[in-house]
Design a protein around this motif. Structure first.
Motif, PDB file in Angstrom:
ATOM      1  N   UNK A 124      -3.347  44.682  -4.175  1.00  0.00           N
ATOM      2  CA  UNK A 124      -4.090  43.454  -4.379  1.00  0.00           C
ATOM      3  C   UNK A 124      -5.041  43.155  -3.229  1.00  0.00           C
ATOM      4  N   UNK A 125      -5.617  44.183  -2.630  1.00  0.00           N
ATOM      5  CA  UNK A 125      -6.439  43.950  -1.447  1.00  0.00           C
ATOM      6  C   UNK A 125      -7.679  43.126  -1.741  1.00  0.00           C
ATOM      7  N   UNK A 126      -8.234  43.273  -2.936  1.00  0.00           N
ATOM      8  CA  UNK A 126      -9.416  42.497  -3.267  1.00  0.00           C
ATOM      9  C   UNK A 126      -9.163  41.012  -3.173  1.00  0.00           C
ATOM     10  N   UNK A 127      -7.932  40.613  -3.480  1.00  0.00           N
ATOM     11  CA  UNK A 127      -7.572  39.206  -3.382  1.00  0.00           C
ATOM     12  C   UNK A 127      -7.276  38.840  -1.928  1.00  0.00           C
ATOM     13  N   UNK A 238      -1.379  30.886 -13.051  1.00  0.00           N
ATOM     14  CA  UNK A 238      -0.726  32.170 -13.285  1.00  0.00           C
ATOM     15  C   UNK A 238      -0.419  32.380 -14.757  1.00  0.00           C
ATOM     16  N   UNK A 239      -0.080  31.314 -15.464  1.00  0.00           N
ATOM     17  CA  UNK A 239       0.223  31.439 -16.891  1.00  0.00           C
ATOM     18  C   UNK A 239      -1.006  31.908 -17.660  1.00  0.00           C
ATOM     19  N   UNK A 240      -2.175  31.418 -17.277  1.00  0.00           N
ATOM     20  CA  UNK A 240      -3.411  31.847 -17.941  1.00  0.00           C
ATOM     21  C   UNK A 240      -3.712  33.315 -17.663  1.00  0.00           C
ATOM     22  N   UNK A 241      -3.503  33.738 -16.426  1.00  0.00           N
ATOM     23  CA  UNK A 241      -3.736  35.150 -16.089  1.00  0.00           C
ATOM     24  C   UNK A 241      -2.798  36.040 -16.901  1.00  0.00           C
ATOM     25  N   UNK A 242      -1.538  35.657 -16.955  1.00  0.00           N
ATOM     26  CA  UNK A 242      -0.571  36.427 -17.741  1.00  0.00           C
ATOM     27  C   UNK A 242      -0.942  36.443 -19.216  1.00  0.00           C
ATOM     28  N   UNK A 243      -1.446  35.332 -19.738  1.00  0.00           N
ATOM     29  CA  UNK A 243      -1.869  35.274 -21.135  1.00  0.00           C
ATOM     30  C   UNK A 243      -2.991  36.261 -21.416  1.00  0.00           C
ATOM     31  N   UNK A 244      -3.973  36.302 -20.526  1.00  0.00           N
ATOM     32  CA  UNK A 244      -5.084  37.249 -20.686  1.00  0.00           C
ATOM     33  C   UNK A 244      -4.555  38.677 -20.650  1.00  0.00           C
ATOM     34  N   UNK A 245      -3.742  38.978 -19.648  1.00  0.00           N
ATOM     35  CA  UNK A 245      -3.196  40.334 -19.483  1.00  0.00           C
ATOM     36  C   UNK A 245      -2.407  40.759 -20.717  1.00  0.00           C
ATOM     37  N   UNK A 275     -12.117  32.671 -13.924  1.00  0.00           N
ATOM     38  CA  UNK A 275     -11.461  33.118 -12.696  1.00  0.00           C
ATOM     39  C   UNK A 275     -10.281  34.023 -12.954  1.00  0.00           C
ATOM     40  N   UNK A 276      -9.600  33.819 -14.092  1.00  0.00           N
ATOM     41  CA  UNK A 276      -8.450  34.660 -14.436  1.00  0.00           C
ATOM     42  C   UNK A 276      -8.884  36.095 -14.713  1.00  0.00           C
ATOM     43  N   UNK A 277      -9.977  36.235 -15.460  1.00  0.00           N
ATOM     44  CA  UNK A 277     -10.501  37.563 -15.782  1.00  0.00           C
ATOM     45  C   UNK A 277     -10.991  38.251 -14.517  1.00  0.00           C
ATOM     46  N   UNK A 278     -11.710  37.532 -13.677  1.00  0.00           N
ATOM     47  CA  UNK A 278     -12.204  38.098 -12.415  1.00  0.00           C
ATOM     48  C   UNK A 278     -11.048  38.522 -11.522  1.00  0.00           C
ATOM     49  N   UNK A 279      -9.973  37.717 -11.496  1.00  0.00           N
ATOM     50  CA  UNK A 279      -8.809  38.055 -10.668  1.00  0.00           C
ATOM     51  C   UNK A 279      -8.187  39.375 -11.117  1.00  0.00           C
ATOM     52  N   UNK A 280      -8.025  39.554 -12.431  1.00  0.00           N
ATOM     53  CA  UNK A 280      -7.434  40.783 -12.954  1.00  0.00           C
ATOM     54  C   UNK A 280      -8.312  41.984 -12.648  1.00  0.00           C
ATOM     55  N   UNK A 285      -6.078  45.941 -11.990  1.00  0.00           N
ATOM     56  CA  UNK A 285      -5.203  46.075 -13.159  1.00  0.00           C
ATOM     57  C   UNK A 285      -5.997  46.389 -14.425  1.00  0.00           C
ATOM     58  N   UNK A 286      -7.206  45.856 -14.507  1.00  0.00           N
ATOM     59  CA  UNK A 286      -8.002  46.039 -15.718  1.00  0.00           C
ATOM     60  C   UNK A 286      -9.415  46.483 -15.361  1.00  0.00           C
ATOM     61  N   UNK A 287     -10.110  47.032 -16.351  1.00  0.00           N
ATOM     62  CA  UNK A 287     -11.524  47.363 -16.242  1.00  0.00           C
ATOM     63  C   UNK A 287     -12.301  46.470 -17.197  1.00  0.00           C
ATOM     64  N   UNK A 288     -13.369  45.865 -16.710  1.00  0.00           N
ATOM     65  CA  UNK A 288     -14.203  45.000 -17.536  1.00  0.00           C
ATOM     66  C   UNK A 288     -15.448  45.773 -17.955  1.00  0.00           C
ATOM     67  N   UNK A 289     -15.738  45.766 -19.262  1.00  0.00           N
ATOM     68  CA  UNK A 289     -16.943  46.390 -19.804  1.00  0.00           C
ATOM     69  C   UNK A 289     -17.856  45.266 -20.272  1.00  0.00           C
TER      70      UNK A 289
END
Length: 456
Positions: A124-127, A238-245, A275-280, A285-289
């Motif tokens: 999680x170094x980016x964070x 955190x709940x929103x981030x988990x929901x997206x994931x 912010x949740x999508x950017x955090x992931x 953990x994820x790749x954004x296209x």
């Protein structure tokens, strides 16, 4: 069991550079950072001083008196006098620095001091960077590490560089693979799709020669990732981030793979989840296209920030999140079912990202025109089509043929079929995706005849 990694060559080149700066190896959890650095250290230094800020929290005090190299070395020696510092032949390895990100501030002073090599690593170094008072800009080098790509998977299977070079020659010369080559590489690639590239999963498969226990390992990694979200997502919901994931597999299974925030939760709005999508994404953990505003160069900045697809950083995690029946069917029968298109898109997105590409797609408003991915040569914009079954790549042919897209002169179609070329579309098997960037560089240098003279 040590798995050969591309990071090995990078570390050796870094060590050979007389002007090397302290190195930070970034990447998500469990992609092999620590093991790779340990292997490199053991083969290159008389003394290795390793400090793990999670397992040994007492070392977080080493910066209490300041960030000078001599001060930190003195404090380490006070805590453990057995640690030896040999000028010119010592590697100081700060691991799990997300637990003590302030150590990065000291890298400037280690660079100036010059007596010891320093490598930092952690999840999680980016964070974590956002917590650092001063991150030694200009006095450090960053390297991003991800899970194994297909080339590294082939190395783990025992294939050497000569096999990789043969694959690349096939692409450059547009020479189809033999039946044996197609069978062997396609089977290996399907195994890779099922396993993903997490070192622990691949190593288990290599040791046993089976898939036994690999799903359990993958699902444990998912639990670890979810725990990381709970642990490190400070200041965000955190709940929103988990929901997206957790919604990624469901949305990838749909015909329209654009990620829709409105499907994550009732009444969900994009501005609340940005912010949740950017955090992931930052976590690895994820790749954004991202959806291009128009298919033209340059790629960077030419996109609609509200439209995107989300893929997993490692397709093995995608597999682990399928229901038991789909996962069992995939492993036993290689049946991708409803996830077939999504699985191949995900694995191609992963290969492109691991090759250093940012990810872009295009969907024309009020039209069926949609293109999976885009890459580029020095001069041209190159559409990339992923076909889960036989098809004509209609959208790509439209882009190539139309005068409305002058920077698109040819395209690449990835499928289960062999190498071929027709009407400015070069077809290649999925398993060669990891070589695409190298192929386009060869094209720029006039060394890929199959792509020469692409003008319509």
């Amino acid at each position: 069991m040590y798995l050969k990694r591309k990071a090995d060559a990078y570390l050796n080149a870094w060590k050979s550079d007389p002007n090397r700066s302290p190195l930070i190896i970034k990447g998500p959890r469990q992609v092999g950072k620590t093991e790779t650095i340990d292997y490199f250290a053991a083969h290159n230094y008389r003394s290795v001083v390793k400090i793990n800020f999670v397992e040994e929290p007492k070392y977080r005090a080493i910066t209490a008196d300041g960030y000078g190299a001599d001060t930190i070395v003195r404090n380490i020696s006070l805590i453990d006098p057995a640690k030896k510092f040999i000028p010119g032949d010592t590697l100081i390895f700060f691991d799990e620095i997300q637990a003590h990100p302030d150590i990065v501030t000291a890298l400037k002073f280690f660079k100036i001091d010059g007596k010891y090599d320093v490598i930092c690593s952690g999840s999680m170094l980016g964070i974590s960077y956002k917590q650092i008072e001063s991150n030694s800009v200009g006095y450090k080098t960053d390297y991003e590490m991800r899970s194994l790509d297909f080339e590294e998977f082939l190395w783990a299977r025992g294939y050497d560089e000569a096999v990789i070079e043969s694959m690349f020659t096939h692409l450059c010369d547009a020479t189809p693979f033999s039946e044996v080559e197609m069978n062997v590489f396609s089977t290996a690639f399907m195994d890779y799709c099922v396993l993903g590239g997490m070192p622990a999963v691949v190593a288990s498969h290599i040791r046993t020669g089976t898939f036994e226990g690999t799903l359990q390992l993958q699902r444990q990694l998912i639990l670890d990732y979810q725990e990381d979200i709970r642990k490190y997502a400070q200041g965000l919901d955190q709940a929103r981030i988990l929901n997206v994931f957790n919604h990624i597999p469901v949305q990838l299974a749909k015909e329209n793979k654009k990620f829709q925030i409105s499907k994550v939760a009732s009444g969900a709005r994009f501005k609340d989840y940005r912010g949740c999508v950017e955090w992931l994404e930052t976590s690895g953990m994820v790749n954004i296209c991202r959806c291009m505003s128009y298919p033209e160069l340059p790629l960077k900045g030419n996109y609609d920030e509200n439209k995107f697809k989300i893929y997993f950083g490692d397709t093995g995690l995608f597999v682990a999140m399928l229901d038991d029946e789909a996962s069992d069917d995939l492993r036993a029968n290689r049946n991708l079912g409803v996830y077939k298109g999504a699985m191949y898109e995900s694995i191609v997105s992963e290969a492109l990202r691991k090759s250093g590409y940012d990810l872009y797609y295009y969907k024309k408003e009020d039209s069926t025109l949609e293109q999976d991915f885009f890459v580029r040569t020095r001069e041209w914009l190159v559409p990339v089509e992923v076909k889960s079954k036989k098809g004509t790549a209609k959208s790509m042919r439209t882009l190539i043929a139309s005068d409305s897209y002058p920077e698109i002169q040819f395209g690449v179609k990835l499928s289960a079929g062999n190498i071929g070329s027709s009407e400015h579309v070069f077809t290649a098997p999925y398993f060669t995706t990891f070589l695409l960037r190298r192929l386009l560089r060869a094209y720029d240098e006039g060394q890929a005849p199959m792509l020469n003279n692409p003008e319509r």
